[in-house]
Structures are given as C-alpha cells and as structure tokens.
Design a protein around this motif. Structure first.
Motif, PDB file in Angstrom:
ATOM      1  N   ASP A   1       0.826  -1.215   0.000  1.00  0.00           N
ATOM      2  CA  ASP A   1       0.000   0.000   0.000  1.00  0.00           C
ATOM      3  C   ASP A   1       0.863   1.269   0.000  1.00  0.00           C
ATOM      4  O   ASP A   1       0.357   2.357  -0.247  1.00  0.00           O
ATOM      5  CB  ASP A   1      -0.947   0.005   1.210  1.00  0.00           C
ATOM      6  N   GLU A   2       2.159   1.109   0.254  1.00  0.00           N
ATOM      7  CA  GLU A   2       3.069   2.256   0.238  1.00  0.00           C
ATOM      8  C   GLU A   2       4.136   2.078  -0.845  1.00  0.00           C
ATOM      9  O   GLU A   2       5.290   2.477  -0.684  1.00  0.00           O
ATOM     10  CB  GLU A   2       3.726   2.453   1.604  1.00  0.00           C
ATOM     11  N   ALA A   3       3.708   1.515  -1.973  1.00  0.00           N
ATOM     12  CA  ALA A   3       4.664   1.209  -3.041  1.00  0.00           C
ATOM     13  C   ALA A   3       5.339   2.465  -3.583  1.00  0.00           C
ATOM     14  O   ALA A   3       6.535   2.461  -3.886  1.00  0.00           O
ATOM     15  CB  ALA A   3       3.961   0.461  -4.169  1.00  0.00           C
ATOM     16  N   GLU A   4       4.591   3.563  -3.666  1.00  0.00           N
ATOM     17  CA  GLU A   4       5.165   4.786  -4.222  1.00  0.00           C
ATOM     18  C   GLU A   4       6.252   5.346  -3.298  1.00  0.00           C
ATOM     19  O   GLU A   4       7.338   5.731  -3.752  1.00  0.00           O
ATOM     20  CB  GLU A   4       4.057   5.819  -4.456  1.00  0.00           C
ATOM     21  N   LEU A   5       5.949   5.370  -2.003  1.00  0.00           N
ATOM     22  CA  LEU A   5       6.944   5.844  -1.030  1.00  0.00           C
ATOM     23  C   LEU A   5       8.180   4.950  -1.069  1.00  0.00           C
ATOM     24  O   LEU A   5       9.324   5.426  -1.037  1.00  0.00           O
ATOM     25  CB  LEU A   5       6.331   5.861   0.378  1.00  0.00           C
ATOM     26  N   SER A   6       7.930   3.660  -1.182  1.00  0.00           N
ATOM     27  CA  SER A   6       9.027   2.704  -1.224  1.00  0.00           C
ATOM     28  C   SER A   6       9.923   2.938  -2.448  1.00  0.00           C
ATOM     29  O   SER A   6      11.151   2.896  -2.351  1.00  0.00           O
ATOM     30  CB  SER A   6       8.441   1.285  -1.247  1.00  0.00           C
ATOM     31  N   ARG A   7       9.301   3.237  -3.588  1.00  0.00           N
ATOM     32  CA  ARG A   7      10.073   3.514  -4.809  1.00  0.00           C
ATOM     33  C   ARG A   7      10.904   4.784  -4.656  1.00  0.00           C
ATOM     34  O   ARG A   7      12.045   4.847  -5.097  1.00  0.00           O
ATOM     35  CB  ARG A   7       9.136   3.654  -6.019  1.00  0.00           C
TER      36      ARG A   7
END
Ligand SMILES: [Fe+2]
Ligand SMILES: [Fe+2]
Length: 177
Positions: free
Chosen positions: A123-129
C-alpha cells in the motif's frame, strides 16, 4: 529503536517520513559545512553535486511532511548545527576525511533506507520507490567518497565507526522526537 508491531501502520509510516526528512536535512547541512571549507578547492564541484541531490531528497520529504501532515522532528535546529559542524570539522581535517564522513553517513543511510523499503507494504509502493531511488543516489555518494580516497584518511576506521554510531543515534531519536 522500533520493534515490529509497536505502533500502527500509519504512525509507523509517519515516523519514517519524519526521520527521512530529518536525515536529508542533516545531509544537506553536512555538505554545506564541507563546502564552506573545501568549496573553492578541487573537491568543490563534487561536493556541490552531492549537495544538490540532497536538496532534491529534502524537498521531496518536505512535500511529504506537508501532504501527509506529519509532524517534523523537533530536533531540526540541532541537526542544522550538528550536520554543519560534522561537515566543517571533517573538511577541516582534510579532503580525505570529508570523503570518509560521506562514506560513513551514506553507509548508515543505505542500511536505514533498505530496512524501510523492506518494512513498507504494497500500500506504500510509491513511497518505497522514492526511498529506493534516493538509496541508489546515497550509494553513488558513498562510491564518490571511496573514489576520492576516503579510506586513506588517517584513523579511517575509528572516524567511520564514530560517525556511523552518531547517525544511528540521530535516526533513532528523529523517528520519535
Ligand atoms: Fe539524501
Ligand atoms: Fe547522500
């Protein structure tokens, strides 16, 4: 130190954004301190290149602080002074010591960012990227430091261990305070 499951997911993500914002703020200040001492010398351009990337990292986390209404760390005034002092003192020790500081800091940040990307869920894929992109740039900074003879600094191991320990303390307190 945060143990898994001791805060809610949202609070944990807020901690991550708080500490990353603090760290990028500190990184920018370290380079500012180094540039104040070495900026007109042969390492000036490489220091300004790294500082410019830290500015992008900081701007990104500043925007996330605002967008997600995360409270910034109360310790920004401390990191303002301590980051600059670390940069200026290592730079005054010499070009190699300044590069040793970069290597130590970036190794600590690499470890920190890697742990965060492992902890963040889908759910936090963008932050992770975003963190993964910045981590790659921190590793470039580490490699620049190594290429500029960081390891030839007298007392390299002690200096490196001291700076890394400081980074880990700064990370632990900036998540919460
Ligand atoms: Fe950075
Ligand atoms: Fe960096």
């Amino acid at each position: 130190m945060t143990l898994p499951g001791d805060v809610s997911d949202a609070a944990r993500v807020a901690q991550m954004i708080r500490v990353d914002h603090a760290g990028e703020y500190g990184a920018k200040r370290i380079y500012a301190g180094q540039i104040a001492v070495l900026g007109s010398g042969p390492k000036g351009d490489v220091l300004r290149h790294m500082q410019a990337q830290e500015q992008v990292h900081l701007d990104t986390f500043s925007a996330l602080i605002a967008k997600r209404r995360v409270r910034p760390t109360a310790l920004l005034p401390l990191w303002h002074v301590a980051g600059y002092a670390l940069g200026a003192v290592t730079a005054a020790m010499g070009e190699r010591a300044a590069m040793a500081c970069t290597v130590a800091v970036e190794e600590a940040i690499d470890e920190h960012y890697r742990a965060q990307t492992e902890e963040l869920g889908p759910d936090e894929a963008e932050l992770s990227r975003t963190i993964e992109t910045f981590r790659a740039e921190e590793l470039e900074h580490r490699d620049i430091g190594l290429a500029h003879e960081a390891e030839l600094t007298p007392g390299y191991r002690v200096l490196s261990a001291f700076i890394k320990a400081g980074c880990r303390v700064a990370i632990a307190v900036s998540e919460r305070v």
